[in-house]
Design a protein around this motif. Structure first.
Motif, PDB file in Angstrom:
ATOM      1  N   ARG A   1       0.707  -1.329   0.096  1.00  7.92           N
ATOM      2  CA  ARG A   1      -0.024   0.092   0.037  1.00  7.92           C
ATOM      3  C   ARG A   1       0.875   1.415  -0.022  1.00  7.92           C
ATOM      4  NH1 ARG A   1      -5.167  -1.348   1.597  1.00  7.92           N
ATOM      5  NH2 ARG A   1      -5.375  -3.743   1.276  1.00  7.92           N
ATOM      6  N   THR A   2       0.507   2.463  -0.629  1.00  8.79           N
ATOM      7  CA  THR A   2       1.224   3.441  -0.883  1.00  8.79           C
ATOM      8  C   THR A   2       0.883   4.389   0.245  1.00  8.79           C
ATOM      9  OG1 THR A   2       1.402   3.283  -3.192  1.00  8.79           O
ATOM     10  CG2 THR A   2       1.798   5.602  -2.209  1.00  8.79           C
ATOM     11  N   VAL A   3       1.706   5.116   1.135  1.00  5.11           N
ATOM     12  CA  VAL A   3       1.172   5.871   2.192  1.00  5.11           C
ATOM     13  C   VAL A   3       2.047   7.139   1.877  1.00  5.11           C
ATOM     14  CG1 VAL A   3       1.845   6.486   4.507  1.00  5.11           C
ATOM     15  CG2 VAL A   3       1.376   3.935   3.922  1.00  5.11           C
ATOM     16  N   LEU A   4       1.181   8.427   1.865  1.00  4.70           N
ATOM     17  CA  LEU A   4       1.924   9.465   1.589  1.00  4.70           C
ATOM     18  C   LEU A   4       2.150  10.468   2.966  1.00  4.70           C
ATOM     19  CD1 LEU A   4       2.575  12.144  -0.148  1.00  4.70           C
ATOM     20  CD2 LEU A   4       0.293  12.554  -0.273  1.00  4.70           C
ATOM     21  N   ILE A   5       3.275  10.602   3.229  1.00  5.19           N
ATOM     22  CA  ILE A   5       3.610  11.245   4.236  1.00  5.19           C
ATOM     23  C   ILE A   5       3.770  12.923   4.190  1.00  5.19           C
ATOM     24  CG2 ILE A   5       5.221  11.530   6.421  1.00  5.19           C
ATOM     25  CD1 ILE A   5       6.292   8.767   5.910  1.00  5.19           C
ATOM     26  N   VAL A   6       2.975  13.563   4.809  1.00  7.69           N
ATOM     27  CA  VAL A   6       2.927  14.943   4.629  1.00  7.69           C
ATOM     28  C   VAL A   6       3.283  15.727   5.746  1.00  7.69           C
ATOM     29  CG1 VAL A   6       1.783  17.050   3.892  1.00  7.69           C
ATOM     30  CG2 VAL A   6       1.064  14.793   3.025  1.00  7.69           C
ATOM     31  N   ASP A   7       4.654  16.159   5.703  1.00  6.69           N
ATOM     32  CA  ASP A   7       5.411  16.668   7.086  1.00  6.69           C
ATOM     33  C   ASP A   7       6.613  17.550   6.441  1.00  6.69           C
ATOM     34  OD1 ASP A   7       6.736  16.981   9.572  1.00  6.69           O
ATOM     35  OD2 ASP A   7       5.044  15.603  10.266  1.00  6.69           O
ATOM     36  N   ASP A   8       6.820  18.775   7.072  1.00  3.62           N
ATOM     37  CA  ASP A   8       7.949  19.412   6.593  1.00  3.62           C
ATOM     38  C   ASP A   8       9.278  19.121   7.559  1.00  3.62           C
ATOM     39  OD1 ASP A   8       6.971  20.916   8.991  1.00  3.62           O
ATOM     40  OD2 ASP A   8       7.830  22.546   8.356  1.00  3.62           O
ATOM     41  N   ASP A   9       9.059  18.256   8.563  1.00  3.57           N
ATOM     42  CA  ASP A   9      10.294  17.834   9.379  1.00  3.57           C
ATOM     43  C   ASP A   9      11.064  16.962   8.871  1.00  3.57           C
ATOM     44  OD1 ASP A   9      12.104  17.564  11.393  1.00  3.57           O
ATOM     45  OD2 ASP A   9      10.576  17.157  12.899  1.00  3.57           O
ATOM     46  N   PRO A  10      12.168  16.891   8.484  1.00  3.18           N
ATOM     47  CA  PRO A  10      12.841  15.608   7.817  1.00  3.18           C
ATOM     48  C   PRO A  10      13.025  14.474   8.647  1.00  3.18           C
ATOM     49  CG  PRO A  10      14.290  17.637   7.822  1.00  3.18           C
ATOM     50  CD  PRO A  10      12.911  18.036   8.308  1.00  3.18           C
ATOM     51  N   ASP A  11      13.400  14.797   9.971  1.00  3.06           N
ATOM     52  CA  ASP A  11      13.580  13.816  11.026  1.00  3.06           C
ATOM     53  C   ASP A  11      12.262  13.011  11.281  1.00  3.06           C
ATOM     54  OD1 ASP A  11      16.120  14.362  11.374  1.00  3.06           O
ATOM     55  OD2 ASP A  11      15.525  16.201  12.927  1.00  3.06           O
ATOM     56  N   THR A  12      11.034  13.693  11.298  1.00  6.39           N
ATOM     57  CA  THR A  12       9.939  12.981  11.413  1.00  6.39           C
ATOM     58  C   THR A  12       9.654  12.242  10.142  1.00  6.39           C
ATOM     59  OG1 THR A  12       8.689  14.797  12.808  1.00  6.39           O
ATOM     60  CG2 THR A  12       7.390  13.484  11.980  1.00  6.39           C
ATOM     61  N   VAL A  13       9.684  12.688   8.995  1.00  3.75           N
ATOM     62  CA  VAL A  13       9.486  11.807   7.848  1.00  3.75           C
ATOM     63  C   VAL A  13      10.509  10.644   7.987  1.00  3.75           C
ATOM     64  CG1 VAL A  13       9.981  11.893   5.313  1.00  3.75           C
ATOM     65  CG2 VAL A  13       8.803  13.900   6.325  1.00  3.75           C
ATOM     66  N   GLU A  14      11.656  10.798   8.455  1.00  2.00           N
ATOM     67  CA  GLU A  14      12.841   9.544   8.306  1.00  2.00           C
ATOM     68  C   GLU A  14      12.030   8.668   9.306  1.00  2.00           C
ATOM     69  OE1 GLU A  14      17.054   8.865   9.620  1.00  2.00           O
ATOM     70  OE2 GLU A  14      16.662  10.743   9.460  1.00  2.00           O
ATOM     71  N   LEU A  15      11.708   9.070  10.601  1.00  4.00           N
ATOM     72  CA  LEU A  15      11.284   8.407  11.695  1.00  4.00           C
ATOM     73  C   LEU A  15      10.172   7.387  11.036  1.00  4.00           C
ATOM     74  CD1 LEU A  15      11.342   7.397  14.503  1.00  4.00           C
ATOM     75  CD2 LEU A  15       9.771   9.121  15.054  1.00  4.00           C
ATOM     76  N   TYR A  16       9.014   8.092  10.269  1.00  4.01           N
ATOM     77  CA  TYR A  16       7.655   7.496   9.840  1.00  4.01           C
ATOM     78  C   TYR A  16       8.273   6.307   8.838  1.00  4.01           C
ATOM     79  CZ  TYR A  16       5.008  10.938  12.385  1.00  4.01           C
ATOM     80  OH  TYR A  16       4.423  11.753  13.262  1.00  4.01           O
ATOM     81  N   THR A  17       9.151   6.809   7.980  1.00  2.00           N
ATOM     82  CA  THR A  17       9.635   5.942   7.109  1.00  2.00           C
ATOM     83  C   THR A  17      10.196   4.764   7.597  1.00  2.00           C
ATOM     84  OG1 THR A  17       9.911   7.700   5.488  1.00  2.00           O
ATOM     85  CG2 THR A  17      10.866   5.762   4.896  1.00  2.00           C
ATOM     86  N   ARG A  18      11.033   4.976   8.493  1.00  2.00           N
ATOM     87  CA  ARG A  18      11.602   3.638   9.334  1.00  2.00           C
ATOM     88  C   ARG A  18      10.744   2.839   9.608  1.00  2.00           C
ATOM     89  NH1 ARG A  18      14.971   6.010  13.107  1.00  2.00           N
ATOM     90  NH2 ARG A  18      15.900   7.332  11.475  1.00  2.00           N
ATOM     91  N   TYR A  19       9.394   3.226  10.491  1.00  2.00           N
ATOM     92  CA  TYR A  19       8.452   2.574  10.936  1.00  2.00           C
ATOM     93  C   TYR A  19       7.752   1.630   9.714  1.00  2.00           C
ATOM     94  CZ  TYR A  19       8.246   5.063  15.343  1.00  2.00           C
ATOM     95  OH  TYR A  19       8.459   6.118  16.462  1.00  2.00           O
ATOM     96  N   LEU A  20       7.475   2.464   8.858  1.00  2.73           N
ATOM     97  CA  LEU A  20       6.757   1.529   7.491  1.00  2.73           C
ATOM     98  C   LEU A  20       7.652   0.688   6.842  1.00  2.73           C
ATOM     99  CD1 LEU A  20       5.075   4.680   6.171  1.00  2.73           C
ATOM    100  CD2 LEU A  20       3.853   2.897   7.481  1.00  2.73           C
ATOM    101  N   ARG A  21       8.887   0.672   6.883  1.00  2.24           N
ATOM    102  CA  ARG A  21       9.726  -0.321   6.377  1.00  2.24           C
ATOM    103  C   ARG A  21       9.562  -1.835   6.642  1.00  2.24           C
ATOM    104  NH1 ARG A  21      15.173   3.168   6.481  1.00  2.24           N
ATOM    105  NH2 ARG A  21      15.093   4.297   4.482  1.00  2.24           N
TER     106      ARG A  21
END
Length: 413
Positions: free
Chosen positions: A292-312
């Motif tokens: 499934r494709t998840v679109l993360i909308v956030d301007d904080d790169p650390d938060t984006v990296e954290l959520y991406t790591r979760y979803l991996r």
């Protein structure tokens, strides 16, 4: 109890906000570390003092010359966060490249986090502590499992499978020549347009099993046969004179265990069988994922990296956007299955994005999870959000919300 990964994230954000009182006021570290203010000291000052003292604990002994490499991590950390110096100024003073700067900074942050993590663990009731504390080197099985967590799904076609095999054969060719073995590859004639699987796991397992297989070939040829179905891709290595999975050799057993751990982490399997000529076949298979494709909308790169790591850790493809304009561009290309949305964005905020997505017929069906430091769940739900999570979000909470929004089986933890 928070995970070590999220704890490190909190430490990094606290360091970045070292002189930002509002940021430190909201830091979960204040409660996690049970900070008690000294007389006349605020909790913010207490956290700031703790961070400074922890950085100072990394300072090498005075017997080591100041220009030695042992000082670099400490100097980068101190200059960046205590002295608030720019990356350019630090790199110029220490003679570092941009890549080296970020490497030293990341290592130093991890060191600070490790010291504070030990303090956090000591404050945590015994029954709530992690079951195991990992040493630096936990052996091939644990390394394999940890590696699998960082292997994301990729769109893979027959050509990519062939490239992986060619690359593995190139790497092991010296051993292949030394053993006088030829590896013959058979690829399927029918192959779906695209599979989603972890190419990194395929490569590592192939390296392990072929390295062992060519040393126990029945003759001078080993066959590698790839088969594809709707549910999985399987690799079979034939013409082996013994069963690798019951080997009494400690090295072989350890390598097979590592391969099994890698595969198991992605719901794969490893097996062996014997043919009528008493030769063995070693096989492994990985399921075909339909992510499934998840679109993360956030301007904080650390938060984006954290959520991406979760979803991996699950069957997800991640897309990211920083602004409302980025969101519109991505939606014009392809619609995601889920949107994870922060409402505090530069320019047009997330509330407007949420309202637009839920009123446009082509996007109204897409579930949206609002993740924000703001606590306004009633408004978010009234505008159509599926779930509202307050930052910072633990991995288990995040993945359960994602699974529920997509009607997937609930994840453990």
């Amino acid at each position: 109890m928070v995970s070590k990964e999220l704890f490190t994230y909190h430490v990094k954000k606290a360091l970045e906000g070292y002189y930002d009182a509002a940021s430190l006021q909201l830091s979960p570290l204040i409660d996690l570390l049970n900070l008690v203010s000294a007389l006349g000291e605020t909790r913010i000052a207490c956290l700031r003092r703790l961070l400074r003292e922890t950085i100072e604990a990394l300072k090498p002994p005075s017997s080591i010359p100041y220009n030695e490499q042992a000082w670099v991590g400490y100097r980068v950390l101190w200059s960046r966060y205590i002295q608030s110096r720019s990356q350019f100024a630090i790199c110029e003073e220490l003679g570092l490249s941009r890549t080296s700067y970020y490497r030293y900074l990341a290592e130093a942050i991890d060191a600070v986090s490790a010291i504070l993590w030990d303090r956090y663990i000591a404050l945590t009731p015994t029954e709530d502590r992690p079951n195991t504390i990992r040493p630096t080197d936990t052996g091939p099985i644990e390394r394999a499992v940890r590696l699998s967590g960082y292997s994301s799904l990729q769109a893979t076609r027959l050509a990519e499978i062939a490239e992986i095999i060619d690359d593995v054969l190139r790497i092991i060719s010296p051993l292949e020549n030394q053993c006088g073995i030829t590896i013959r590859v058979s690829l399927p004639t029918q192959f779906p347009d695209t599979y989603y699987l972890s190419a990194g796991i395929v490569r590592q397992v192939l390296l392990i099993v072929l390295t062992e297989a060519i040393q126990i070939a029945c003759n001078d040829v080993v066959n590698l046969i790839v088969a594809a179905s709707k549910s999985e891709i399987a690799w079979r290595i034939t013409q082996l004179r013994s069963d690798l999975l019951v080997s009494m050799d400690a090295r072989v057993a350890s390598n097979m265990a590592a391969a099994q751990a890698l595969l198991a982490a992605h719901n794969g399997r490893l097996w062996s069988e014997r043919d009528e000529r008493k030769c063995f076949t070693l096989g492994f298979a990985l399921p075909v994922c339909h992510p499934r494709t998840v679109l993360i909308v956030d301007d904080d790169p650390d938060t984006v990296e954290l959520y991406t790591r979760y979803l991996r850790t699950g069957p997800y493809l991640v897309r990211t956007a920083r602004t409302a304009q980025d969101v519109r561009k991505l939606l014009a290309q392809d619609l995601p299955d889920l949107v994870v949305l922060d409402v505090l964005l530069p320019g047009e905020d997330g509330w407007n994005i949420l309202q637009q997505l839920k009123t446009m017929p082509e996007t109204a069906h897409i579930p949206i999870i609002v993740c924000s430091v703001l606590s306004q769940p009633l408004l978010a739900l009234a505008l159509g959000a599926k779930e509202v999570l307050r930052k910072p979000v633990e991995q288990g909470t995040f993945l359960r919300a994602v699974s529920a929004a997509l009607n997937l089986p609930e994840v453990p933890g």
